[in-house]
Design an enzyme around this catalytic site. Structure first.
Site, mmCIF file in Angstrom:
data_model
loop_
_atom_site.group_PDB
_atom_site.id
_atom_site.type_symbol
_atom_site.label_atom_id
_atom_site.label_comp_id
_atom_site.label_asym_id
_atom_site.label_seq_id
_atom_site.Cartn_x
_atom_site.Cartn_y
_atom_site.Cartn_z
ATOM 1 N N GLY A 19 0.657 -3.456 1.814
ATOM 2 C CA GLY A 19 1.945 -2.995 1.269
ATOM 3 C C GLY A 19 2.973 -4.109 1.293
ATOM 4 N N ARG A 80 -4.458 -4.567 -2.568
ATOM 5 C CA ARG A 80 -5.449 -3.983 -1.665
ATOM 6 C C ARG A 80 -6.805 -4.324 -2.271
ATOM 7 N NH1 ARG A 80 -1.061 -0.222 -0.650
ATOM 8 N NH2 ARG A 80 -0.654 -0.467 1.568
ATOM 9 N N ASP A 111 -1.610 -3.712 9.590
ATOM 10 C CA ASP A 111 -2.795 -3.706 10.453
ATOM 11 C C ASP A 111 -4.097 -3.847 9.668
ATOM 12 O OD1 ASP A 111 -2.526 -1.182 9.438
ATOM 13 O OD2 ASP A 111 -2.860 -0.141 11.337
ATOM 14 N N THR A 134 5.590 -5.187 7.236
ATOM 15 C CA THR A 134 5.459 -3.799 6.789
ATOM 16 C C THR A 134 6.757 -3.064 7.087
ATOM 17 O OG1 THR A 134 4.461 -1.652 7.338
ATOM 18 C CG2 THR A 134 4.149 -3.381 8.948
ATOM 19 N N ASP A 136 7.181 -0.063 7.775
ATOM 20 C CA ASP A 136 7.037 1.093 8.664
ATOM 21 C C ASP A 136 7.298 0.809 10.148
ATOM 22 O OD1 ASP A 136 6.468 2.720 6.550
ATOM 23 O OD2 ASP A 136 4.292 2.580 6.772
ATOM 24 N N ASP A 138 5.221 -0.018 12.296
ATOM 25 C CA ASP A 138 4.197 0.769 12.993
ATOM 26 C C ASP A 138 3.146 -0.090 13.678
ATOM 27 O OD1 ASP A 138 3.100 -0.203 10.679
ATOM 28 O OD2 ASP A 138 2.135 1.659 10.076
ATOM 29 N N ARG A 180 4.308 7.155 6.847
ATOM 30 C CA ARG A 180 3.205 8.118 6.831
ATOM 31 C C ARG A 180 2.719 8.458 8.238
ATOM 32 N NH1 ARG A 180 -0.257 5.734 2.364
ATOM 33 N NH2 ARG A 180 1.682 5.586 1.227
HETATM 34 P P1 ADP Z 1 -1.786 -3.141 5.414
HETATM 35 O O1 ADP Z 1 -2.144 -4.563 5.675
HETATM 36 O O2 ADP Z 1 -0.382 -3.007 4.887
HETATM 37 O O3 ADP Z 1 -2.098 -2.240 6.589
HETATM 38 P P2 ADP Z 1 -4.170 -2.108 4.038
HETATM 39 O O4 ADP Z 1 -4.538 -1.195 5.137
HETATM 40 O O5 ADP Z 1 -4.271 -1.622 2.632
HETATM 41 O O6 ADP Z 1 -2.667 -2.640 4.171
HETATM 42 O O7 ADP Z 1 -5.050 -3.424 4.189
HETATM 43 C C1 ADP Z 1 -4.902 -4.501 3.293
HETATM 44 C C2 ADP Z 1 -6.242 -5.088 2.951
HETATM 45 O O8 ADP Z 1 -6.870 -5.607 4.139
HETATM 46 C C3 ADP Z 1 -7.260 -4.090 2.424
HETATM 47 O O9 ADP Z 1 -7.075 -3.808 1.052
HETATM 48 C C4 ADP Z 1 -8.567 -4.820 2.693
HETATM 49 O O10 ADP Z 1 -8.802 -5.802 1.702
HETATM 50 C C5 ADP Z 1 -8.275 -5.510 4.025
HETATM 51 N N1 ADP Z 1 -8.812 -4.673 5.101
HETATM 52 C C6 ADP Z 1 -8.281 -3.570 5.648
HETATM 53 N N2 ADP Z 1 -9.084 -3.025 6.582
HETATM 54 C C7 ADP Z 1 -10.184 -3.815 6.609
HETATM 55 C C8 ADP Z 1 -11.406 -3.792 7.355
HETATM 56 N N3 ADP Z 1 -11.674 -2.830 8.247
HETATM 57 N N4 ADP Z 1 -12.306 -4.778 7.114
HETATM 58 C C9 ADP Z 1 -12.064 -5.758 6.231
HETATM 59 N N5 ADP Z 1 -10.940 -5.822 5.486
HETATM 60 C C10 ADP Z 1 -10.017 -4.879 5.673
#
Ligand code: ADP
Length: 331
Positions: A19, A80, A111, A134, A136, A138, A180
């Site tokens: 995000g 993403r 995260d 982020t 949030d 969080d 969320r």
């Molecule tokens: P944020 O970083 O804001 O928490 P996301 O949860 O969408 O956003 O994670 C961003 C990107 O990080 C994902 O689209 C994916 O490419 C990568 N990612 C997230 N979780 C994993 C995971 N368990 N293993 C490998 N890559 C991951």
């Protein structure tokens, strides 16, 4: 300029992922300038892990990050990427990094992004440091994440405007803010905006308690009522709460405003710019000093590095004092 310039790292890749959040540009700028300061080359990886897998990588320098500190969004774009969740996807990404000679990474994201970077550092032995970006707030291990202060200020400004119209008509407004899984934006925009009630995912307020609280206000002839609801409310979102209150009481003229994505945009606050600047410097200096698989944080106004294990699956709890004062002040 410093002994750190002797470190074997030569070329740092920087990217934003997940995000978007206001202040990411200030973090990119700080990473690029700090790398340049220590005479390291820097490359920008476009669209997070998607661009890493596609090899969408551009050379950056101290001058290419001029005039971005004040801008919302991220000049590197963010995305993403499902493919990065697979070992094959990460292998492709690593091969592109190798081709460009990138031997260290700074990721800016939440995260999920840190989890992705964790796997990459482990599987390919490439050092990587994450910066928490982020809205949030969080993430465990840091008092603040980049973008949270700006998003909360935006929410407060919106709440103030809604208060003007609420007062003019004796209306009850349900204002939904982002979060969320986290009530940070809600609790603090609610306190700052003088909300009559604040509904956050972390607290178990029942619908009956909310109803009692609002009708107490009726008795004391409160002229306006603003209820701030975090997206992740466990007792229903703003629309649902409005509908349920309307079923029970005809006293209120009820309206709903969902702030939505406007909370992500706009110029970052001074706080987020300074935070992003400090974190960007810390990330690069950390990498050069041998840090890897860590996330930068700020605790009690000091920069810290948190290991993957201490962050993931830990929650950044709302302090009870905030909850307590919100209750006292909303009588
Ligand atoms: P944020 O970083 O804001 O928490 P996301 O949860 O969408 O956003 O994670 C961003 C990107 O990080 C994902 O689209 C994916 O490419 C990568 N990612 C997230 N979780 C994993 C995971 N368990 N293993 C490998 N890559 C991951």
């Amino acid at each position: 300029r410093c002994s750190m310039s002797q470190n074997k790292i030569k070329r740092i890749g920087v990217f934003t992922s997940g995000g978007d959040a206001p202040g990411m540009n200030a973090a990119i700028r700080a990473v690029v300038r700090t790398a340049s300061y220590y005479q390291k080359e820097v490359f920008g990886i476009m669209r997070g892990y998607e661009g890493m897998i596609e090899g969408d990588i551009v050379k950056l320098g101290a001058r290419s990050v001029g005039n971005i500190i004040q801008r919302g969004g991220t000049i590197l774009k963010t995305a993403r990427c499902q493919e990065f969740r697979t070992p094959e996807g990460r292998k492709k990404a690593f091969e592109n990094l190798q081709r460009e000679g990138i031997d260290a990474l700074v990721g800016i994201g939440g995260d999920g992004s840190f989890t992705g970077l964790h796997y990459l550092t482990k599987e390919f032995n490439i050092p990587g440091v994450c910066i928490p970006g982020t809205i949030d707030n969080d993430l465990a291990g840091t008092d603040y994440t980049i973008g949270y202060d700006t998003a909360t200020n935006t929410a407060v400004e919106a709440i103030d405007r809604i208060r003007d119209t609420a007062l003019s008509h004796n209306r009850l407004f349900f204002i939904e803010v982002m979060g969320r899984n986290s009530g940070y934006i809600a609790i603090n925009s609610g306190i700052a905006g003088g909300a009559a009630a604040i509904i956050i995912p972390e607290e178990n307020m029942t619908f009956e308690e909310l109803m009692n609280h609002l009708t107490e206000g009726e008795g004391t002839s409160k002229k306006s009522n603003l209820v701030v609801v975090a997206e992740g409310s466990k007792i229903g979102d703003a629309n649902e709460l409005a509908r349920r209150v309307a079923e029970r009481s005809s006293y209120f003229d009820i309206k709903v405003t969902i702030l939505g994505h406007l909370q992500r945009g706009g110029a970052p606050s001074y706080f987020d710019r300074v935070l992003a600047s400090k974190m960007g410097v810390a990330a690069v200096e950390g990498l050069l000093a041998g840090q890897t698989d860590v996330m930068v944080g700020i605790r009690n106004n000091k920069m810290v590095f948190n290991s993957f294990e201490t962050i993931i699956n830990h929650i950044h709890e709302i302090d009870n004092e905030s909850l307590r004062i919100a209750k006292i002040l909303s009588i």
